[in-house]
Motif scaffolding. Structure first.
Motif, PDB file in Angstrom:
ATOM      1  N   VAL A   1     -73.965  69.721  12.079  1.00  0.00           N
ATOM      2  CA  VAL A   1     -74.445  68.984  10.910  1.00  0.00           C
ATOM      3  C   VAL A   1     -73.353  68.990   9.852  1.00  0.00           C
ATOM      4  CG1 VAL A   1     -75.568  71.072  10.012  1.00  0.00           C
ATOM      5  CG2 VAL A   1     -76.265  68.842   9.151  1.00  0.00           C
ATOM      6  N   THR A   2     -73.185  67.849   9.155  1.00  0.00           N
ATOM      7  CA  THR A   2     -72.154  67.740   8.130  1.00  0.00           C
ATOM      8  C   THR A   2     -72.625  66.824   7.009  1.00  0.00           C
ATOM      9  OG1 THR A   2     -69.811  67.232   7.731  1.00  0.00           O
ATOM     10  CG2 THR A   2     -71.009  65.776   9.231  1.00  0.00           C
ATOM     11  N   ASP A   3     -71.975  66.927   5.857  1.00  0.00           N
ATOM     12  CA  ASP A   3     -72.282  66.044   4.730  1.00  0.00           C
ATOM     13  C   ASP A   3     -71.904  64.606   5.048  1.00  0.00           C
ATOM     14  OD1 ASP A   3     -73.286  67.613   2.453  1.00  0.00           O
ATOM     15  OD2 ASP A   3     -71.355  68.644   2.529  1.00  0.00           O
ATOM     16  N   VAL A   4     -72.704  63.673   4.536  1.00  0.00           N
ATOM     17  CA  VAL A   4     -72.340  62.259   4.601  1.00  0.00           C
ATOM     18  C   VAL A   4     -71.317  61.957   3.511  1.00  0.00           C
ATOM     19  CG1 VAL A   4     -73.190  59.889   4.449  1.00  0.00           C
ATOM     20  CG2 VAL A   4     -74.600  61.652   5.521  1.00  0.00           C
ATOM     21  N   VAL A   5     -71.580  62.458   2.295  1.00  0.00           N
ATOM     22  CA  VAL A   5     -70.655  62.315   1.175  1.00  0.00           C
ATOM     23  C   VAL A   5     -70.449  63.691   0.555  1.00  0.00           C
ATOM     24  CG1 VAL A   5     -71.279  59.925   0.686  1.00  0.00           C
ATOM     25  CG2 VAL A   5     -72.541  61.788  -0.433  1.00  0.00           C
ATOM     26  N   ASP A   6     -69.385  63.856  -0.213  1.00  0.00           N
ATOM     27  CA  ASP A   6     -69.126  65.161  -0.817  1.00  0.00           C
ATOM     28  C   ASP A   6     -70.135  65.423  -1.942  1.00  0.00           C
ATOM     29  OD1 ASP A   6     -67.982  64.319  -3.511  1.00  0.00           O
ATOM     30  OD2 ASP A   6     -66.556  63.329  -2.173  1.00  0.00           O
ATOM     31  N   PRO A   7     -70.316  66.686  -2.350  1.00  0.00           N
ATOM     32  CA  PRO A   7     -71.338  67.029  -3.347  1.00  0.00           C
ATOM     33  C   PRO A   7     -71.183  66.314  -4.676  1.00  0.00           C
ATOM     34  CG  PRO A   7     -70.599  68.993  -2.198  1.00  0.00           C
ATOM     35  CD  PRO A   7     -69.698  67.881  -1.753  1.00  0.00           C
ATOM     36  N   GLU A   8     -69.954  66.073  -5.122  1.00  0.00           N
ATOM     37  CA  GLU A   8     -69.760  65.383  -6.394  1.00  0.00           C
ATOM     38  C   GLU A   8     -70.299  63.962  -6.333  1.00  0.00           C
ATOM     39  OE1 GLU A   8     -66.192  64.165  -9.551  1.00  0.00           O
ATOM     40  OE2 GLU A   8     -65.722  65.294  -7.731  1.00  0.00           O
ATOM     41  N   ALA A   9     -70.034  63.250  -5.220  1.00  0.00           N
ATOM     42  CA  ALA A   9     -70.530  61.879  -5.079  1.00  0.00           C
ATOM     43  C   ALA A   9     -72.050  61.849  -4.948  1.00  0.00           C
ATOM     44  CB  ALA A   9     -69.888  61.224  -3.863  1.00  0.00           C
ATOM     45  N   ALA A  10     -72.634  62.886  -4.348  1.00  0.00           N
ATOM     46  CA  ALA A  10     -74.087  62.927  -4.183  1.00  0.00           C
ATOM     47  C   ALA A  10     -74.810  63.301  -5.463  1.00  0.00           C
ATOM     48  CB  ALA A  10     -74.456  63.912  -3.078  1.00  0.00           C
TER      49      ALA A  10
ATOM     50  N   ASN B   1     -56.406  73.811 -23.827  1.00  0.00           N
ATOM     51  CA  ASN B   1     -56.603  73.936 -25.268  1.00  0.00           C
ATOM     52  C   ASN B   1     -58.064  74.322 -25.536  1.00  0.00           C
ATOM     53  OD1 ASN B   1     -56.706  73.791 -28.031  1.00  0.00           O
ATOM     54  ND2 ASN B   1     -55.952  71.681 -28.176  1.00  0.00           N
ATOM     55  N   PRO B   2     -58.363  75.614 -25.659  1.00  0.00           N
ATOM     56  CA  PRO B   2     -59.751  76.070 -25.810  1.00  0.00           C
ATOM     57  C   PRO B   2     -60.466  75.500 -27.020  1.00  0.00           C
ATOM     58  CG  PRO B   2     -58.281  77.900 -25.294  1.00  0.00           C
ATOM     59  CD  PRO B   2     -57.402  76.727 -25.600  1.00  0.00           C
ATOM     60  N   ASN B   3     -59.738  74.944 -27.973  1.00  0.00           N
ATOM     61  CA  ASN B   3     -60.386  74.364 -29.147  1.00  0.00           C
ATOM     62  C   ASN B   3     -61.034  73.019 -28.833  1.00  0.00           C
ATOM     63  OD1 ASN B   3     -59.657  76.499 -30.863  1.00  0.00           O
ATOM     64  ND2 ASN B   3     -57.602  75.627 -31.150  1.00  0.00           N
ATOM     65  N   ASN B   4     -60.670  72.425 -27.718  1.00  0.00           N
ATOM     66  CA  ASN B   4     -61.248  71.148 -27.304  1.00  0.00           C
ATOM     67  C   ASN B   4     -62.272  71.368 -26.192  1.00  0.00           C
ATOM     68  OD1 ASN B   4     -59.547  69.804 -29.080  1.00  0.00           O
ATOM     69  ND2 ASN B   4     -57.958  69.507 -27.515  1.00  0.00           N
ATOM     70  N   LEU B   5     -63.248  70.478 -26.128  1.00  0.00           N
ATOM     71  CA  LEU B   5     -64.260  70.530 -25.083  1.00  0.00           C
ATOM     72  C   LEU B   5     -64.013  69.429 -24.064  1.00  0.00           C
ATOM     73  CD1 LEU B   5     -67.512  71.161 -27.187  1.00  0.00           C
ATOM     74  CD2 LEU B   5     -66.124  72.836 -25.952  1.00  0.00           C
ATOM     75  N   VAL B   6     -64.252  69.720 -22.795  1.00  0.00           N
ATOM     76  CA  VAL B   6     -64.124  68.717 -21.744  1.00  0.00           C
ATOM     77  C   VAL B   6     -65.441  68.635 -20.993  1.00  0.00           C
ATOM     78  CG1 VAL B   6     -61.639  69.000 -21.459  1.00  0.00           C
ATOM     79  CG2 VAL B   6     -63.183  70.439 -20.139  1.00  0.00           C
ATOM     80  N   THR B   7     -65.767  67.447 -20.519  1.00  0.00           N
ATOM     81  CA  THR B   7     -66.966  67.224 -19.711  1.00  0.00           C
ATOM     82  C   THR B   7     -66.547  66.868 -18.301  1.00  0.00           C
ATOM     83  OG1 THR B   7     -68.241  66.469 -21.630  1.00  0.00           O
ATOM     84  CG2 THR B   7     -69.064  65.866 -19.451  1.00  0.00           C
ATOM     85  N   GLU B   8     -67.096  67.563 -17.335  1.00  0.00           N
ATOM     86  CA  GLU B   8     -66.730  67.333 -15.942  1.00  0.00           C
ATOM     87  C   GLU B   8     -67.954  67.508 -15.057  1.00  0.00           C
ATOM     88  OE1 GLU B   8     -63.763  70.332 -15.379  1.00  0.00           O
ATOM     89  OE2 GLU B   8     -65.233  71.872 -14.864  1.00  0.00           O
ATOM     90  N   ASN B   9     -67.846  67.040 -13.836  1.00  0.00           N
ATOM     91  CA  ASN B   9     -68.912  67.238 -12.866  1.00  0.00           C
ATOM     92  C   ASN B   9     -68.879  68.687 -12.385  1.00  0.00           C
ATOM     93  OD1 ASN B   9     -70.222  67.196 -10.026  1.00  0.00           O
ATOM     94  ND2 ASN B   9     -70.698  65.165 -10.818  1.00  0.00           N
ATOM     95  N   LYS B  10     -70.053  69.314 -12.292  1.00  0.00           N
ATOM     96  CA  LYS B  10     -70.125  70.709 -11.851  1.00  0.00           C
ATOM     97  C   LYS B  10     -69.515  70.911 -10.465  1.00  0.00           C
ATOM     98  CE  LYS B  10     -74.339  72.146 -14.285  1.00  0.00           C
ATOM     99  NZ  LYS B  10     -75.713  72.670 -14.101  1.00  0.00           N
ATOM    100  N   PHE B  11     -69.586  69.867  -9.637  1.00  0.00           N
ATOM    101  CA  PHE B  11     -69.163  69.994  -8.246  1.00  0.00           C
ATOM    102  C   PHE B  11     -67.828  69.290  -7.990  1.00  0.00           C
ATOM    103  CE2 PHE B  11     -73.862  69.664  -8.518  1.00  0.00           C
ATOM    104  CZ  PHE B  11     -74.140  71.005  -8.310  1.00  0.00           C
ATOM    105  N   GLU B  12     -67.068  69.071  -9.060  1.00  0.00           N
ATOM    106  CA  GLU B  12     -65.772  68.403  -8.921  1.00  0.00           C
ATOM    107  C   GLU B  12     -64.859  69.185  -7.975  1.00  0.00           C
ATOM    108  OE1 GLU B  12     -61.973  67.080 -11.756  1.00  0.00           O
ATOM    109  OE2 GLU B  12     -63.908  67.624 -12.651  1.00  0.00           O
ATOM    110  N   GLY B  13     -64.295  68.472  -7.007  1.00  0.00           N
ATOM    111  CA  GLY B  13     -63.379  69.087  -6.057  1.00  0.00           C
ATOM    112  C   GLY B  13     -64.043  69.830  -4.923  1.00  0.00           C
ATOM    113  N   LEU B  14     -65.375  69.883  -4.901  1.00  0.00           N
ATOM    114  CA  LEU B  14     -66.073  70.601  -3.830  1.00  0.00           C
ATOM    115  C   LEU B  14     -66.060  69.752  -2.554  1.00  0.00           C
ATOM    116  CD1 LEU B  14     -67.483  73.378  -3.940  1.00  0.00           C
ATOM    117  CD2 LEU B  14     -69.654  72.164  -4.131  1.00  0.00           C
ATOM    118  N   PRO B  15     -65.547  70.286  -1.454  1.00  0.00           N
ATOM    119  CA  PRO B  15     -65.415  69.467  -0.241  1.00  0.00           C
ATOM    120  C   PRO B  15     -66.722  69.368   0.538  1.00  0.00           C
ATOM    121  CG  PRO B  15     -64.604  71.669   0.192  1.00  0.00           C
ATOM    122  CD  PRO B  15     -64.983  71.638  -1.273  1.00  0.00           C
TER     123      PRO B  15
END
Length: 386
Positions: A337-346, A359-373
């Motif tokens: 069994v395998t993923d159809v799409v990676d977790p970030e896309a799902a 730069n800790p003074n700035n905030l960034v928004t990202e997907n929690k599962f970014e880069g997860l294969p």
């Protein structure tokens, strides 16, 4: 009678294999969530290991690394999710299937969230675990004892619907994590076994749920729905080979327990705890009773370092294929069994906002599962069909 005695003995052996105790010292893949913080300056390592409150941090609280926790839960959840390792045809009315299954799921063992988030080896001298697992397992190994039981079929104008209930109990190797699960399945074309309709493949749909037990650091439940297509191929009078393919949707619920982020510092002793700030044990430095700890010779700073990670809610889309070989009452199977799409896309809406590492003074928004294969599971089982 002799044949059923042999069956009972084999079933007992399967149960003993799954439920036999394991060495406590081998729990290198137990979770160690206290290590997952965004700024390590809030605590300091001890001379022989461990994580202690850092007096230089003052009252600065350790912040949880919720993105790392989410990735850890995502990959752990794939491993404990129901494998849907079965053909579409049910066991039939009154049929019973008892099997033992081993499933092996790949993980990103070289990533920080696995090396910090799992215990690692224990120092034989001090008895402490290291502050980093330098060699996590390449595969999460999950072993289950499974049952399937067929109920009376439902009669419809076009045929019969086979109904089947399944259960499982299991554990993850090198950990204290146990699993309990149940599923229900409906074989949609159960009645088409004779004449020209028998050329159609079997089709089944089902639902399942698996939950973890035995470890207080997190609680995880994985719900799933699947659809399978299979076709039994008889070879002679006693051998049947059944290939099958399917799709499964899983939804992972992951929640942490209450985690002490400085686990080797006793907050009560560090404070010199004298009680809560109440009329019975008032704090001489406060004109009111607020219930907060009253400290003697120390400070209450370490009480701030107990936290709960953000809950994880995510979905996975998976495809699977397998082959089952049956000889009389004995069967063996292999499954992938395998993923159809990676977790970030799902999970495109699973975002988190945190300080920019540059730069800790700035905030960034990202997907929690970014880069997860994508992940995959290879599973095998052997069982008895009664």
């Amino acid at each position: 009678m002799r044949r059923f005695g042999w069956i009972a003995a084999a079933a007992a052996a399967l149960v003993a294999t799954v439920l036999s105790p394991r060495e406590a010292g081998a729990d290198t893949m137990d979770p160690a969530l206290a290590r997952l913080v965004t700024d390590g300056s809030c605590r300091t390592p001890g001379a022989t290991g461990g994580l202690y409150y850092n007096p230089a941090s003052g009252y600065q609280r350790c912040d949880t690394d919720d993105a790392a926790f989410a990735k850890l839960i995502a990959q752990w959840g794939f491993a404990i999710a129901p494998t849907a390792m079965h053909p579409a045809r049910s066991t039939g009315y009154g049929g019973f299937d008892l099997a033992i299954e081993g499933a092996y799921t790949n993980i990103s063992k070289n990533e920080t969230y696995w090396q910090l988030g799992t215990q690692g080896k224990q120092d034989p001298t001090s008895g402490r675990f290291s502050v980093r697992n330098t060699s996590p397992d390449q595969f999460l190994q999950v072993y289950n004892l499974k049952t399937r039981y067929g109920f009376a079929p439902l009669s419809l104008p076009l045929g019969l619907l086979g109904v089947e209930l399944g259960t499982k109990i299991g554990f993850q190797a090198n950990s204290n994590i146990g699993m309990l699960g149940a599923d229900v399945r409906i074989a949609l074309l159960e009645g088409f076994r004779k004449g020209w309709p028998a050329i159609f493949p079997d089709l089944a749909v089902g639902g399942s749920v698996t939950t973890t037990t035995g470890n207080p650091e997190f609680q995880m439940t994985v719900a799933g729905a699947d659809a399978q297509i299979s076709k039994p191929i008889p070879l002679g009078g006693t051998v049947i080979i059944t290939p099958y393919v399917g799709y499964s949707f899983t939804y992972i619920f992951g929640d942490s327990g209450l985690i002490d982020l400085t686990p080797n510092t006793d907050a009560l002793n560090y404070c010199g705890y004298q009680g809560g700030n109440t009329p019975a044990t008032p704090d001489p430095n406060k004109p009111y009773a607020d219930g907060q700890p009253v400290c003697g010779s120390g400070t209450s700073a370490d009480f701030n370092n107990t936290a709960v990670f953000d809950s994880v809610r995510m979905q996975r889309h998976r495809i699977d294929a397998g082959l089952q070989f049956r000889f009389q009452m004995v069967r063996i199977g292999a499954h992938f069994v395998t993923d159809v799409v990676d977790p970030e896309a799902a999970n495109p809406d699973a975002t988190i906002t945190r300080p920019d590492p540059v730069n800790p003074n700035n905030l960034v928004t990202e997907n929690k599962f970014e880069g997860l294969p994508k992940q995959y599971t290879l599973a095998f089982d052997v069982g008895l069909v009664l």
